[in-house]
Design an enzyme around this catalytic site. Structure first.
Site, short mmCIF file in Angstrom:
data_model
loop_
_atom_site.label_atom_id
_atom_site.label_comp_id
_atom_site.label_asym_id
_atom_site.label_seq_id
_atom_site.Cartn_x
_atom_site.Cartn_y
_atom_site.Cartn_z
N GLU A 1 46.76 -26.66 117.55
CA GLU A 1 46.61 -25.20 117.56
C GLU A 1 47.04 -24.59 116.23
O GLU A 1 48.06 -24.96 115.65
CB GLU A 1 47.47 -24.64 118.71
CG GLU A 1 47.23 -23.19 119.02
CD GLU A 1 47.96 -22.74 120.28
OE1 GLU A 1 47.66 -21.64 120.76
OE2 GLU A 1 48.81 -23.50 120.80
N LYS B 1 41.00 -18.02 122.17
CA LYS B 1 41.86 -18.42 123.28
C LYS B 1 41.74 -17.41 124.42
O LYS B 1 41.75 -16.19 124.20
CB LYS B 1 43.31 -18.51 122.79
CG LYS B 1 44.26 -19.19 123.75
CD LYS B 1 45.63 -19.43 123.07
CE LYS B 1 46.56 -20.23 123.95
NZ LYS B 1 47.84 -20.54 123.27
N CYS C 1 45.64 -24.84 124.32
CA CYS C 1 47.03 -24.91 124.80
C CYS C 1 47.22 -24.34 126.20
O CYS C 1 46.96 -25.01 127.18
CB CYS C 1 47.96 -24.23 123.79
SG CYS C 1 49.70 -24.76 123.96
N SER D 1 85.25 -34.29 113.73
CA SER D 1 86.55 -34.22 114.39
C SER D 1 86.90 -35.49 115.16
O SER D 1 88.04 -35.67 115.57
CB SER D 1 86.56 -33.04 115.37
OG SER D 1 85.70 -33.31 116.47
#
Length: 724
Positions: free
Chosen positions: A45, A114, A175, A357
């Site tokens: 896309e 789309k 999509c 740490s």
């Protein structure tokens, strides 16, 4: 007549507004597809401009440059004799559409907009694009003059249409149209469309890969056909990492696939299929045939071109394959590592700086960087010259070739244990051992002098000397003394990040890595602008539970024994004084809840959309075996108080790799206020009323039971002749 067709799906690592790089990757995918015998190529896309341009889609420059890139694709000789489908934004009648532009032999065949926008999670498509509402209709699109001058076309069709070749029919989804309940692929299949492509920009989340794969398979199971899913891969300038997993499905089976996580910028997936397999599959489903006989037609763009070859009888076709999914710990080892590499090579910096740490979180970040180094070395050893070139540029050494992950890690990662009088020797040793195991350039510094200097400035102004609670101070003093330690670590991190490469006679600077997990962000268990503040955070979307799972995986995968000690140690900030040399502070005691509970709160709050009352109603059943209703109520109230008080911290969260559906990332994924009424008066009263109701109901049930027992007892006495 030929009947075997080879199709190609391109997985591309594009970058928003990188028109030069995006064009080169598209051309590379076309060349590779052609070399593999494909006559149809599709890509992900918005591949020309990059998916995450966001408000750049308001700029006319973005549209102009897309057309300029398209013109170069149209004129490229390697694009000859192949139907090519590319993604870009198109403005039609002053409305912006997210489109596929399909061309063949220097002619544009169709612009397909789309139909369905995606507006959930990290997507905001309706902010920039409109959906095409004219179903099964096309209009004339007037091409820009620079395109018309070359193609000789003044207009081309734009809209919801399909392409009919001499041997088959092609359709398109983009999509969200695959995810949407009103998907077009069934209607297209009923109208005889045999090959459907889907160009996608689907981002990864832990445990999500199977979703798109199942959708692709099901798209062809009910109605047959070939479905080509082409997805983006990589970080294109945002927090998300696009998940790859491009594939080709035929009649309900996956027949070809791309990797989920990889360092390749271009990966082409091809499959050869027999069109007669589609026709036979559909014809035997009689209900489908009856529906197809009355199905309305799509507009067809007729093209004098065949996807199949005349002499293809012996051409081998693809067979179904099994998709093996990565486990969550494997996704953590690979996804954030690839995201870090994309960010590093595109940022112009020379490596990473990490305050280490020796706890679960910072150790996880260090191991993700080590995993990245391992992937880089393996890519170089496979002969990936692009990775080697990028690596040499990052390190400022045109002759360098990595030999081992540890050697590369020493050049790319600087770790530093920033100790105070409140730090234990155990955490210091764990940090040093882990750094030695992965090869990072490690330092140990004490920051007590800096802390004392800051406190003396305050005391000089006020005449007051704050104390820890264990030494007689009030909660405000105690918190302030903890926060100054954490914030000084952030200041020192940036100082070292800017100057360590200078000290090592190398150009550039380092990116500071954060190490706050998604649960701590949700609870607000961090100091604002402390060492959780950084340039990027690879674990900011990952839960503590999943990080422990990842560490156990890394222990065996990388053969680093000290990881076992890190996992077993209780999480602690080490900001309060030790007692007899032992820890007096643990994270879960400080938070008033466990990490497992935090994950549950997060999922209910974000994924199941629960407020305080509905969260209580769900948890009173879920946790009923271990907690009383009142204990559940207090836990829920405590969480929401902490959430409200600390929500403002989400506005300054370090940009993090998105991996979890309950991420509290403000203004990107989680659109909630950052200022709340912290006592939640109305909501908490609703919980209290429910508690009272449950208590009353329980007493009523008990009374009913007692009365029933008494009645049974009396009946028995009567039957035996005993006076009542």
């Amino acid at each position: 007549m030929g009947r075997k067709v080879t199709v190609a799906s391109s997985t591309l690592n594009q970058w928003a507004l990188d028109f030069d790089g995006n064009r080169e990757r598209i051309l590379e995918s076309i060349l590779e597809a052609k070399d593999l015998g494909a006559t149809f190529r599709t890509g992900p896309e918005l591949e020309i401009c990059g998916y995450s341009c966001e408000d750049h889609f308001y700029e006319s420059d973005t549209f102009l440059h897309c057309w300029e890139v398209l013109l170069e694709l149209l004129t490229a000789p390697l694009c000859k004799d192949m139907i090519i489908d590319v993604g870009m934004p198109v403005m039609h009648k002053n409305v912006a559409y997210n489109c596929r532009v399909v061309f063949l032999n220097q002619k544009i065949l169709l612009i397909r907009p789309k139909l369905k926008m995606c507006d959930d999670g990290n997507y905001r498509e309706s902010r920039w694009f409109a959906p095409w509402k004219k179903i099964r209709q096309t209009e004339d699109y007037f091409l820009p003059r620079m395109i018309s001058k070359f193609t000789g076309q003044s207009t081309v069709p734009i809209g919801d249409a399909v392409i009919a070749t001499r041997d088959t029919c092609l359709g398109f989804e983009i999509c969200e149209e695959l995810w949407n309940p009103a998907s077009s692929h069934i209607n297209m299949a009923l109208d005889g469309v045999e090959i459907i492509s889907n160009s996608s920009g689907s981002y990864t989340e832990l445990r999500k890969a199977f979703v798109s794969v199942d959708l692709v398979k099901s798209a062809t199971f009910k109605a047959g056909g070939c479905y080509i899913f082409s997805n983006l891969r990589g970080c294109d300038g945002q927090r998300v990492y696009f998940g790859g997993c491009s594939c080709v499905a035929l009649n309900g089976n996956i027949i070809s696939r791309a990797k989920q996580f990889a360092l390749q910028d271009v990966e082409v997936t091809v499959a050869t299929l027999d069109l007669e397999d589609i026709r036979s599959y559909r014809n035997q489903i009689r209900s489908l045939a009856h529906l197809a006989a009355e199905s309305p037609s799509y507009p067809r763009v007729v093209v004098d071109f065949s996807l199949s070859q005349e002499q293809d009888a012996t051409l081998p076709i693809a067979s179904p394959i099994e998709w093996v999914y990565l486990r969550p710990e494997e996704e953590i080892a690979q996804g954030p590592a690839c995201w870090l590499w994309d960010y590093l090579r595109r940022s112009g910096q020379g490596g990473f700086f990490l305050p280490l740490s020796g706890g679960v979180d910072s150790s996880s970040v260090a191991l993700i960087v080590f995993s990245m180094c391992k992937m880089l070395v393996e890519a170089v050893q496979r002969g990936d010259n692009r990775v080697l070139s990028d690596l040499r540029r990052v390190l400022g050494d045109p002759e360098y070739t990595p030999r081992t992950p540890s050697e590369l890690c020493n050049r790319i990662l600087v770790t530093c244990y920033m100790g105070t009088e409140n730090s234990s020797k155990e955490t210091k040793q764990r940090a040093a051992t882990l750094a030695a195991s992965i090869g990072s350039y490690h330092m140990h510094i004490m920051i007590d002098k800096a802390i004392t200097a800051i406190i003396e400035i305050f005391s000089g102004v006020t005449g007051l000397f704050p104390k820890f609670a264990s030494r007689g101070g009030c909660p405000r003093q105690n918190l302030a003394l903890q926060n100054i330690q954490a914030r000084l670590r952030m200041v020192l991190s940036y100082l070292f990040a800017q100057l360590m490469l200078w000290a090592r006679n190398r150009p550039g600077g380092l990116l500071v890595l954060g190490s706050a997990n998604v649960d701590e962000a949700l609870r607000g268990y961090m100091t604002k602008y402390d060492c959780s503040s950084a340039d990027i955070n690879p674990i900011g979307g990952i839960s503590k539970t999943d990080l422990r799972r990842f560490l156990n995986y890394a222990k065996s995968k990388f053969e680093i024994p000290v990881i076992g000690e890190i996992v077993d140690a209780p999480p602690t900030a080490e900001l309060e004084p030790l007692q007899d040399g032992k820890l007096a502070q643990t994270d879960e005691e400080d938070m008033g809840m466990t990490y497992a509970e935090l994950s549950q709160f997060g999922r209910l709050r974000k994924i199941e959309k629960c407020g305080p009352f509905s969260m209580y109603c769900k948890l009173v059943n879920t946790w009923g075996g271990n907690c009383t209703p009142r204990e559940v109520a207090e836990k829920v109230k405590h969480f929401f108080r902490c959430y409200a008080i600390n929500r403002h911290k989400m506005t300054v969260l370090t940009p993090a790799y998105h991996a979890e559906q309950y991420s509290p990332d403000d203004n990107r994924f989680d659109h909630r206020p950052f200022l709340y009424r912290a006592n939640w008066s109305w909501q908490f009263r609703a919980i209290d009323k429910q508690l009272e109701y449950q208590g009353t109901s329980k007493r009523s049930i008990t009374n009913v039971g007692q009365q029933a027992n008494k009645k049974v007892d009396n009946t028995a006495r009567i039957r035996t002749g005993i006076a009542v």
